[in-house]
Design a protein around this motif. Structure first.
Motif, mmCIF file in Angstrom:
data_model
loop_
_atom_site.group_PDB
_atom_site.id
_atom_site.type_symbol
_atom_site.label_atom_id
_atom_site.label_comp_id
_atom_site.label_asym_id
_atom_site.label_seq_id
_atom_site.Cartn_x
_atom_site.Cartn_y
_atom_site.Cartn_z
ATOM 1 N N GLY A 1 0.825 -1.204 0.000
ATOM 2 C CA GLY A 1 0.000 0.000 0.000
ATOM 3 C C GLY A 1 0.861 1.256 0.000
ATOM 4 O O GLY A 1 0.586 2.224 -0.704
ATOM 5 N N LYS A 2 1.951 1.237 0.795
ATOM 6 C CA LYS A 2 2.840 2.404 0.842
ATOM 7 C C LYS A 2 3.485 2.656 -0.519
ATOM 8 O O LYS A 2 3.639 3.797 -0.947
ATOM 9 N N LYS A 3 3.857 1.567 -1.191
ATOM 10 C CA LYS A 3 4.439 1.719 -2.535
ATOM 11 C C LYS A 3 3.409 2.323 -3.493
ATOM 12 O O LYS A 3 3.741 3.182 -4.305
ATOM 13 N N ALA A 4 2.169 1.854 -3.373
ATOM 14 C CA ALA A 4 1.116 2.349 -4.269
ATOM 15 C C ALA A 4 0.908 3.856 -4.080
ATOM 16 O O ALA A 4 0.667 4.581 -5.045
ATOM 17 N N ILE A 5 1.031 4.334 -2.831
ATOM 18 C CA ILE A 5 0.870 5.774 -2.601
ATOM 19 C C ILE A 5 1.952 6.546 -3.335
ATOM 20 O O ILE A 5 1.707 7.561 -3.975
ATOM 21 N N GLN A 6 3.175 6.021 -3.260
ATOM 22 C CA GLN A 6 4.280 6.704 -3.947
ATOM 23 C C GLN A 6 4.051 6.720 -5.443
ATOM 24 O O GLN A 6 4.497 7.631 -6.127
ATOM 25 N N ALA A 7 3.364 5.680 -5.942
ATOM 26 C CA ALA A 7 3.080 5.617 -7.374
ATOM 27 C C ALA A 7 1.817 6.397 -7.716
ATOM 28 O O ALA A 7 1.278 6.253 -8.815
ATOM 29 N N ASN A 8 1.350 7.206 -6.728
ATOM 30 C CA ASN A 8 0.214 8.095 -6.983
ATOM 31 C C ASN A 8 -1.135 7.411 -7.142
ATOM 32 O O ASN A 8 -2.038 7.990 -7.730
ATOM 33 N N VAL A 9 -1.262 6.193 -6.657
ATOM 34 C CA VAL A 9 -2.566 5.537 -6.694
ATOM 35 C C VAL A 9 -3.474 6.249 -5.686
ATOM 36 O O VAL A 9 -3.013 6.733 -4.647
ATOM 37 N N GLN A 10 -4.758 6.297 -6.004
ATOM 38 C CA GLN A 10 -5.708 7.028 -5.183
ATOM 39 C C GLN A 10 -5.859 6.383 -3.795
ATOM 40 O O GLN A 10 -5.965 5.158 -3.671
ATOM 41 N N ALA A 11 -5.837 7.220 -2.754
ATOM 42 C CA ALA A 11 -5.720 6.734 -1.377
ATOM 43 C C ALA A 11 -6.869 5.822 -0.951
ATOM 44 O O ALA A 11 -6.646 4.760 -0.374
ATOM 45 N N GLN A 12 -8.108 6.247 -1.238
ATOM 46 C CA GLN A 12 -9.247 5.457 -0.755
ATOM 47 C C GLN A 12 -9.189 4.025 -1.285
ATOM 48 O O GLN A 12 -9.436 3.066 -0.546
ATOM 49 N N GLY A 13 -8.839 3.892 -2.558
ATOM 50 C CA GLY A 13 -8.721 2.570 -3.160
ATOM 51 C C GLY A 13 -7.685 1.712 -2.434
ATOM 52 O O GLY A 13 -7.899 0.519 -2.187
ATOM 53 N N ILE A 14 -6.579 2.324 -2.077
ATOM 54 C CA ILE A 14 -5.505 1.580 -1.396
ATOM 55 C C ILE A 14 -5.988 1.073 -0.038
ATOM 56 O O ILE A 14 -5.820 -0.100 0.314
ATOM 57 N N LEU A 15 -6.623 1.974 0.719
ATOM 58 C CA LEU A 15 -7.069 1.593 2.070
ATOM 59 C C LEU A 15 -8.170 0.529 1.988
ATOM 60 O O LEU A 15 -8.177 -0.423 2.765
ATOM 61 N N GLU A 16 -9.080 0.689 1.044
ATOM 62 C CA GLU A 16 -10.161 -0.290 0.924
ATOM 63 C C GLU A 16 -9.628 -1.654 0.496
ATOM 64 O O GLU A 16 -10.068 -2.692 1.007
ATOM 65 N N SER A 17 -8.664 -1.654 -0.389
ATOM 66 C CA SER A 17 -8.153 -2.951 -0.842
ATOM 67 C C SER A 17 -7.387 -3.635 0.294
ATOM 68 O O SER A 17 -7.347 -4.862 0.378
ATOM 69 N N LEU A 18 -6.813 -2.828 1.186
ATOM 70 C CA LEU A 18 -6.185 -3.422 2.378
ATOM 71 C C LEU A 18 -7.208 -4.195 3.208
ATOM 72 O O LEU A 18 -6.932 -5.287 3.709
ATOM 73 N N VAL A 19 -8.394 -3.595 3.354
ATOM 74 C CA VAL A 19 -9.445 -4.255 4.140
ATOM 75 C C VAL A 19 -9.895 -5.535 3.440
ATOM 76 O O VAL A 19 -10.046 -6.586 4.063
ATOM 77 N N ILE A 20 -10.055 -5.457 2.130
ATOM 78 C CA ILE A 20 -10.514 -6.628 1.381
ATOM 79 C C ILE A 20 -9.493 -7.764 1.491
ATOM 80 O O ILE A 20 -9.832 -8.908 1.784
#
Ligand SMILES: [Zn+2]
Length: 325
Positions: free
Chosen positions: A300-319
């Motif tokens: 997830g931290k890598k995805a943030i650096q790659a500019n992926v949208q935050a809500q999607g990252i956090l939600e996929s963590l839950v999934i």
């Protein structure tokens, strides 16, 4: 103990030897994270250079020159820091005027340039002439967090000294001295080396709020509570406006998982949140689950650096969390 002895004892030895062996160079580039003691070491060397009892290679702390430096009254120590966003050519010109004065007077001078990466190109070029022909009794220290941001022509004319991150125990002690509360020492020293930044965070309402929210979210995740998904949208997203804030949120979550993992290995003293140990025990979880979640958070931290949208990252963590066996 001085700040230098505490934070960088190896470098203190290195420079003591250089001074007693008369091998002190004229231009150094100090590279290291904030709070690792770059400025303190440069001032310490300056003090040793000016000290009237300097035969040991260390400042005595007692003589007139040592005292003047401690009081911030040492006129032969000149320091430059960014004027706004950059260090401008005029600031370097002024510095060079001082260089040539000292050459005439034959007096020792020490120059410190803070955040040297912020020199404009013309400022850096102006400094080059000094670096090519430093005076006998002049010493220059460039301080930076990332040496790659300094022009190669400057870099190649300096001796580069790398500052190691502080040992956790040293940092915890420095934080305690800076007045950080016991409860926050662990988590803040995991986030930063810099006690001023730590102090700022501790007093920051946003930080207090996100800490609490992440703790709730973490509990929901470990308990596989379906509310964890909704929490992202209702509780977390409204306070996560910037990328750095999302990273902080993930770091805080990561620390909880890491603490749990330490505990599962009987390594309690390594936990960042010592005051939560009882609560962690009550949560109960398998180490295989914990390692898997830690990996997911790092992704997830890598995805943030790659500019992926935050809500999607956090939600996929839950999934992902719900599907770990
Ligand atoms: Zn002295």
């Amino acid at each position: 103990m001085t700040e230098v002895e505490k934070k960088q004892p190896e470098l203190e030895r290195l420079f003591t030897n250089a001074i007693t062996g008369k091998r002190l160079g004229h231009a150094y580039l100090f590279e290291g994270a904030r709070g690792t003691g770059k400025r303190a070491l440069a001032e310490w060397i300056a003090q040793a250079v000016f000290c009237e009892n300097g035969e040991t290679g260390k400042p005595c702390g007692q003589c007139r020159n040592c005292r003047r430096l401690n009081e911030g009254n040492q006129l032969d120590l000149i320091s430059v820091e960014p004027d706004g966003q950059s260090i401008k050519v005029d600031q370097i010109r002024q510095l060079k005027a001082e260089f040539s004065k000292s050459a005439v007077e034959g007096s020792k001078k020490v120059y410190i340039i803070e955040q040297a990466e912020k020199m404009t190109i013309s400022a850096a070029n102006s400094l080059l002439t000094f670096l090519e022909e430093p005076g006998i009794d002049t010493y220059l220290f460039l301080l930076t967090t990332v040496k790659e941001n300094i022009l190669p022509t400057i870099r190649s004319r300096c001796q580069i000294i790398h500052f190691q991150p502080l040992k956790p125990k040293v940092m915890a002690e420095a934080f305690r001295e800076a007045g950080i509360s016991e409860q926050n020492i662990g988590v803040l020293s995991a986030l930063t080396n810099d006690y001023e930044e730590a102090k700022r965070l501790e007093e920051d309402e946003w930080f207090q709020e996100i800490k609490g929210k992440v703790w709730t979210w973490f509990n929901q995740m470990v308990n596989r509570n379906p509310l964890a998904f909704i929490t992202v949208q209702t509780d977390l997203m409204p306070v996560l406006k910037e990328r750095a804030q999302v990273t902080m949120c993930l770091d805080l979550l990561l620390f909880h998982y890491r603490d749990m993992l330490y505990i599962s290995f009987g390594h309690e003293q390594a936990a960042v949140h010592q005051h939560l140990i009882k609560a962690y025990h009550a949560l109960q979880s398998e180490s295989r689950y914990l390692t898997q979640q830690i990996e997911n958070i790092l992704d997830g931290k890598k995805a943030i650096q790659a500019n992926v949208q935050a809500q999607g990252i956090l939600e996929s963590l839950v999934i992902k969390n719900q599907t770990i066996k």
